[in-house]
Design a protein around this motif. Sequence first.
Motif, PDB file in Angstrom:
ATOM      1  N   CYS A  98       0.818  -1.218   0.000  1.00 21.95           N
ATOM      2  CA  CYS A  98       0.000   0.000   0.000  1.00 21.95           C
ATOM      3  C   CYS A  98       0.853   1.269   0.000  1.00 21.95           C
ATOM      4  N   GLY A  99       0.621   2.120  -0.997  1.00 17.98           N
ATOM      5  CA  GLY A  99       1.349   3.385  -1.091  1.00 17.98           C
ATOM      6  C   GLY A  99       1.065   4.325   0.068  1.00 17.98           C
ATOM      7  N   LYS A 100      -0.158   4.312   0.594  1.00 22.73           N
ATOM      8  CA  LYS A 100      -0.493   5.184   1.724  1.00 22.73           C
ATOM      9  C   LYS A 100       0.258   4.737   2.974  1.00 22.73           C
ATOM     10  N   CYS A 101       0.348   3.429   3.196  1.00 24.64           N
ATOM     11  CA  CYS A 101       1.117   2.911   4.343  1.00 24.64           C
ATOM     12  C   CYS A 101       2.585   3.311   4.219  1.00 24.64           C
ATOM     13  N   GLN A 102       3.122   3.250   3.006  1.00 23.66           N
ATOM     14  CA  GLN A 102       4.519   3.639   2.790  1.00 23.66           C
ATOM     15  C   GLN A 102       4.699   5.130   3.082  1.00 23.66           C
ATOM     16  N   GLU A 103       3.743   5.938   2.650  1.00 21.72           N
ATOM     17  CA  GLU A 103       3.798   7.385   2.867  1.00 21.72           C
ATOM     18  C   GLU A 103       3.724   7.726   4.357  1.00 21.72           C
ATOM     19  N   LEU A 104       2.811   7.052   5.082  1.00 25.30           N
ATOM     20  CA  LEU A 104       2.610   7.340   6.505  1.00 25.30           C
ATOM     21  C   LEU A 104       3.686   6.719   7.395  1.00 25.30           C
TER      22      LEU A 104
END
Length: 92
Positions: free
Chosen positions: A78-84
């Motif tokens: 997940c890109g959002k998990c990587q971002e957060l």
Amino acid sequence: MANRRQILRYNLTPYQGNKRVFGEFDCHNCDNAWSSAFSYADTWQMCEVCNMEIYPHRQYPLLRGKNNSKKPHQSHLCGKCQELGHNCSKYK
């Protein structure tokens, strides 16, 4: 003429809000397809077959009370998990 310092930003997803939505993904590299209730504006998910970063081609509002998924959120894709820097399923 546009300022050279101006950064052009293109919308990478159909949805451009700040809430979580339902997304449909199709990998153009290996033809894998999936859907996710953890889709966000301009945020990719990684194809678990070929490891390509794929943006959703369709996004819809979440239907409250319809979370019947027994599959845990795959934060490593997940890109959002990587971002957060942590699992976005805990993101408010």
